[in-house]
Design a protein around this motif. Structure first.
Motif, mmCIF file in Angstrom:
data_model
loop_
_atom_site.group_PDB
_atom_site.id
_atom_site.type_symbol
_atom_site.label_atom_id
_atom_site.label_comp_id
_atom_site.label_asym_id
_atom_site.label_seq_id
_atom_site.Cartn_x
_atom_site.Cartn_y
_atom_site.Cartn_z
ATOM 1 N N SER A 149 4.514 -10.804 2.349
ATOM 2 C CA SER A 149 3.504 -9.772 2.154
ATOM 3 C C SER A 149 3.003 -9.887 0.725
ATOM 4 O O SER A 149 3.566 -10.625 -0.082
ATOM 5 C CB SER A 149 4.085 -8.381 2.425
ATOM 6 O OG SER A 149 3.066 -7.395 2.402
ATOM 7 N N SER A 151 0.272 -7.887 -2.571
ATOM 8 C CA SER A 151 -0.688 -6.900 -3.062
ATOM 9 C C SER A 151 -1.296 -7.439 -4.347
ATOM 10 O O SER A 151 -0.841 -8.443 -4.887
ATOM 11 C CB SER A 151 -0.023 -5.540 -3.295
ATOM 12 O OG SER A 151 1.016 -5.648 -4.264
ATOM 13 N N PHE A 197 -9.453 -10.598 2.428
ATOM 14 C CA PHE A 197 -8.649 -10.785 3.642
ATOM 15 C C PHE A 197 -7.948 -12.138 3.674
ATOM 16 O O PHE A 197 -6.967 -12.323 4.392
ATOM 17 C CB PHE A 197 -9.508 -10.697 4.910
ATOM 18 C CG PHE A 197 -10.779 -9.922 4.781
ATOM 19 C CD1 PHE A 197 -10.788 -8.548 4.935
ATOM 20 C CD2 PHE A 197 -11.973 -10.570 4.501
ATOM 21 C CE1 PHE A 197 -11.965 -7.824 4.820
ATOM 22 C CE2 PHE A 197 -13.156 -9.850 4.380
ATOM 23 C CZ PHE A 197 -13.152 -8.476 4.539
ATOM 24 N N LYS A 200 -3.877 -14.234 2.515
ATOM 25 C CA LYS A 200 -2.689 -14.522 3.325
ATOM 26 C C LYS A 200 -2.572 -16.001 3.695
ATOM 27 O O LYS A 200 -1.465 -16.501 3.887
ATOM 28 C CB LYS A 200 -2.706 -13.665 4.596
ATOM 29 C CG LYS A 200 -3.854 -13.959 5.545
ATOM 30 C CD LYS A 200 -3.956 -12.924 6.678
ATOM 31 C CE LYS A 200 -4.423 -11.597 6.163
ATOM 32 N NZ LYS A 200 -4.767 -10.662 7.267
ATOM 33 N N TRP A 219 3.825 -12.787 8.655
ATOM 34 C CA TRP A 219 2.934 -12.106 7.708
ATOM 35 C C TRP A 219 2.827 -10.632 8.063
ATOM 36 O O TRP A 219 2.714 -10.253 9.233
ATOM 37 C CB TRP A 219 1.528 -12.712 7.725
ATOM 38 C CG TRP A 219 0.575 -11.855 6.942
ATOM 39 C CD1 TRP A 219 -0.272 -10.898 7.429
ATOM 40 C CD2 TRP A 219 0.432 -11.827 5.520
ATOM 41 N NE1 TRP A 219 -0.945 -10.300 6.402
ATOM 42 C CE2 TRP A 219 -0.527 -10.846 5.217
ATOM 43 C CE3 TRP A 219 1.024 -12.546 4.474
ATOM 44 C CZ2 TRP A 219 -0.917 -10.559 3.904
ATOM 45 C CZ3 TRP A 219 0.639 -12.265 3.173
ATOM 46 C CH2 TRP A 219 -0.317 -11.282 2.894
ATOM 47 N N ASP A 221 0.676 -7.145 6.397
ATOM 48 C CA ASP A 221 -0.169 -6.532 5.378
ATOM 49 C C ASP A 221 0.600 -5.495 4.580
ATOM 50 O O ASP A 221 1.535 -4.854 5.100
ATOM 51 C CB ASP A 221 -1.382 -5.866 6.024
ATOM 52 C CG ASP A 221 -2.488 -6.857 6.361
ATOM 53 O OD1 ASP A 221 -2.325 -8.059 6.062
ATOM 54 O OD2 ASP A 221 -3.511 -6.427 6.926
ATOM 55 N N SER A 222 0.171 -5.275 3.347
ATOM 56 C CA SER A 222 0.852 -4.293 2.492
ATOM 57 C C SER A 222 0.705 -2.867 3.029
ATOM 58 O O SER A 222 1.534 -2.009 2.735
ATOM 59 C CB SER A 222 0.308 -4.372 1.065
ATOM 60 O OG SER A 222 -1.088 -4.102 1.039
ATOM 61 N N ASP A 223 -0.339 -2.610 3.820
ATOM 62 C CA ASP A 223 -0.546 -1.241 4.333
ATOM 63 C C ASP A 223 0.039 -1.047 5.733
ATOM 64 O O ASP A 223 -0.318 -0.109 6.436
ATOM 65 C CB ASP A 223 -2.034 -0.884 4.322
ATOM 66 C CG ASP A 223 -2.877 -1.842 5.163
ATOM 67 O OD1 ASP A 223 -2.336 -2.847 5.665
ATOM 68 O OD2 ASP A 223 -4.086 -1.583 5.309
ATOM 69 N N GLY A 264 -3.404 -8.202 10.832
ATOM 70 C CA GLY A 264 -2.611 -7.528 9.808
ATOM 71 C C GLY A 264 -1.135 -7.874 9.872
ATOM 72 O O GLY A 264 -0.429 -7.830 8.854
ATOM 73 N N HIS A 341 1.381 -4.698 15.946
ATOM 74 C CA HIS A 341 0.437 -3.955 15.097
ATOM 75 C C HIS A 341 0.112 -2.672 15.838
ATOM 76 O O HIS A 341 -0.303 -2.712 17.001
ATOM 77 C CB HIS A 341 -0.842 -4.758 14.866
ATOM 78 C CG HIS A 341 -2.080 -3.905 14.761
ATOM 79 N ND1 HIS A 341 -2.452 -3.279 13.596
ATOM 80 C CD2 HIS A 341 -3.012 -3.564 15.688
ATOM 81 C CE1 HIS A 341 -3.571 -2.598 13.808
ATOM 82 N NE2 HIS A 341 -3.932 -2.756 15.070
ATOM 83 N N HIS A 372 0.199 0.599 11.298
ATOM 84 C CA HIS A 372 -0.681 -0.094 10.346
ATOM 85 C C HIS A 372 -1.817 0.837 9.936
ATOM 86 O O HIS A 372 -2.602 1.272 10.770
ATOM 87 C CB HIS A 372 -1.232 -1.359 11.019
ATOM 88 C CG HIS A 372 -1.945 -2.269 10.076
ATOM 89 N ND1 HIS A 372 -2.652 -3.369 10.506
ATOM 90 C CD2 HIS A 372 -2.086 -2.248 8.716
ATOM 91 C CE1 HIS A 372 -3.174 -3.989 9.460
ATOM 92 N NE2 HIS A 372 -2.847 -3.324 8.374
ATOM 93 N N VAL A 374 -4.806 0.750 8.831
ATOM 94 C CA VAL A 374 -6.074 0.045 8.699
ATOM 95 C C VAL A 374 -7.157 1.032 8.280
ATOM 96 O O VAL A 374 -7.293 2.100 8.867
ATOM 97 C CB VAL A 374 -6.459 -0.611 10.039
ATOM 98 C CG1 VAL A 374 -7.789 -1.349 9.902
ATOM 99 C CG2 VAL A 374 -5.365 -1.558 10.504
#
Length: 426
Positions: A149, A151, A197, A200, A219, A221-223, A264, A341, A372, A374
């Motif tokens: 991950s 940021s 985006f 990654k 993978w 996403d940080s969120d 994500g 997700h 997530h 998003v």
């Protein structure tokens, strides 16, 4: 009797008694020493750089032929052009041009490639594993996972964003610790051409090459937050696949919907097929003047994709899966049986029902595996117009506490409520 030197020097002598010719000679010698020193320093730096490059290539498991000029290594690092239906890597002499003609052919910058180029990764990785058999087994007996991950390296524009990122990485570390998964959290810009985006792609690729012992690179996403800390990925389902993404076949391949899958959170097998996909994928998103034009092309190709939206990783992947089905589709598993997700808007209001009726371990609508966030953009503070920043903040707290209760109960505590950071004894 020899006379003593006079106190005033003659015309051919300096005040120190050294002739002008000697002084000129000495200065030339000094300059020669300086030049020689610069040359030696340059050679030393060159030698250090070559040694570093050699060590780096060795660490990246790129085996070169050390006899002669190593043509095999040069070939591996040379890279290959990316040819896609509708996306051509053959650029004319006048640069990248958008052609408005039947068939709509878009030219991408062929000079960009993910580096270093590797064409025999499966063979290299097989050899490495045979030499390092102790690296492959895991405590669970399942294929090794490596979670990645990232940021941004700078502080968030929104002060609450940094606090959110801290909670998000704590959440990921808790899950990985429970399940014996290695994790790498990155805050560096690995490739200046891969931004937004696209960060990654080089990161996932770097993790593959640096960790040949890992069967899957995961993978996240940080969120995105784990909200079911007991659920484990059913890796046995994916024996014949190299990419696992949350999505639906009919939306991706029939309706060609931009929201038919979500990038994500995904799993990518550590193999040559994945490296090839990353190369083809990255060619669409490299920073440059065509990102807006490519975005328009993707919007014309996909349904439900916003107008005036630059090229994005999700749209590009759906395009690739449709444009080159024979090459990619058979190795992609679109997962919808659990929430690899989970869109937060559909889940956060059901948490109390999950607690009341079920228990962690399902991963599906009974207790979502991943929530997530998003569109919340907690770091930038630029939330989607559909909901407020306060709604995002409140529900991030709820999701984090739902997961954190599963950790705290091990130590005899739990949160007073999903809205509170206060804890109580069980």
């Amino acid at each position: 009797m020899r006379s003593m030197p006079t106190s005033s020097p003659g015309p051919s002598c300096s005040r120190s008694g050294i002739s002008i010719g000697d002084r000129i000679k000495k200065r030339m010698q000094n300059w020669l020493h300086i030049v020689a020193g610069v040359v030696m320093a340059g050679l030393l730096c060159w030698g250090i750089t070559r040694t570093f490059e050699s060590d780096l290539l060795s660490r990246l498991s790129i085996e070169s032929d050390h006899t002669g000029s190593s043509p095999a290594l040069h070939q591996k690092l040379a890279g290959l052009s990316t040819n896609l239906p509708g996306l051509s890597s053959e650029t004319p002499d006048n640069g990248n041009v958008l052609y408005d003609k039947p068939g709509f052919e878009l030219h991408v910058n062929r000079s960009y490639k993910l580096r270093p180029r590797i064409s025999d990764w499966d063979d290299q990785r097989r050899k490495w594993l045979s030499k390092n058999p102790h690296k492959k087994p895991t405590a669970t007996g399942k294929p090794a996972l490596f979670l990645v991950s990232s940021s941004q390296p700078s502080p968030c524009d929104n002060p609450m964003g940094d606090h959110f990122l801290l909670k998000a990485i704590k959440n990921k570390m808790d899950y990985c610790r429970l399940h014996g998964i290695d994790i790498f959290y990155n805050m560096a810009q690995l490739d200046p051409a891969m931004v937004s985006f696209w960060v990654k792609l080089p990161l996932v690729r770097a993790a593959m090459v640096a960790h040949p012992e890992a069967e899957w690179i995961w993978w996240m996403d940080s969120d995105a937050l784990f909200t079911d800390m007991a659920f484990e990925l059913p890796l046995e389902k994916y024996g014949n696949y190299n990419l696992v993404v949350h999505g639906w076949e009919n939306l991706v391949f029939e309706k060609k919907s931009w929201v038919g899958l979500n990038m994500g959170v995904f799993l990518m097998r550590n193999c040559q097929w994945s490296l090839d996909l990353l190369d083809a994928w990255a060619a669409v998103g490299a920073t440059g003047p065509l990102k807006i034009q490519i975005g328009k092309f993707l919007t014309s190709f996909l349904s439900e994709r916003p107008e005036n939206f630059e090229a994005d990783d999700q749209g590009a992947l759906i395009y690739l899966l449709n444009a080159e089905k024979e090459r990619w589709r058979s190795k992609v598993y679109l997962e919808s049986s659990y929430y690899l997700h989970g869109y937060w808007i559909k889940l956060v209001d059901k948490y109390e029902e999950c607690i009341r009726k079920y228990h962690p371990g399902y991963g599906d609508e009974r207790w979502p595996f991943v929530t997530h966030f998003v569109g919340c953009e907690m770091c930038s503070g630029e939330t989607n117009a559909k909901y407020s920043a306060e709604k995002c903040r409140k529900n991030v707290e709820r999701a984090f506490n739902l997961a954190d209760d599963q950790i705290l109960q091990i130590y005899g505590f739990h949160h007073q409520s999903l809205q509170s950071s206060n804890v109580l004894y069980l």
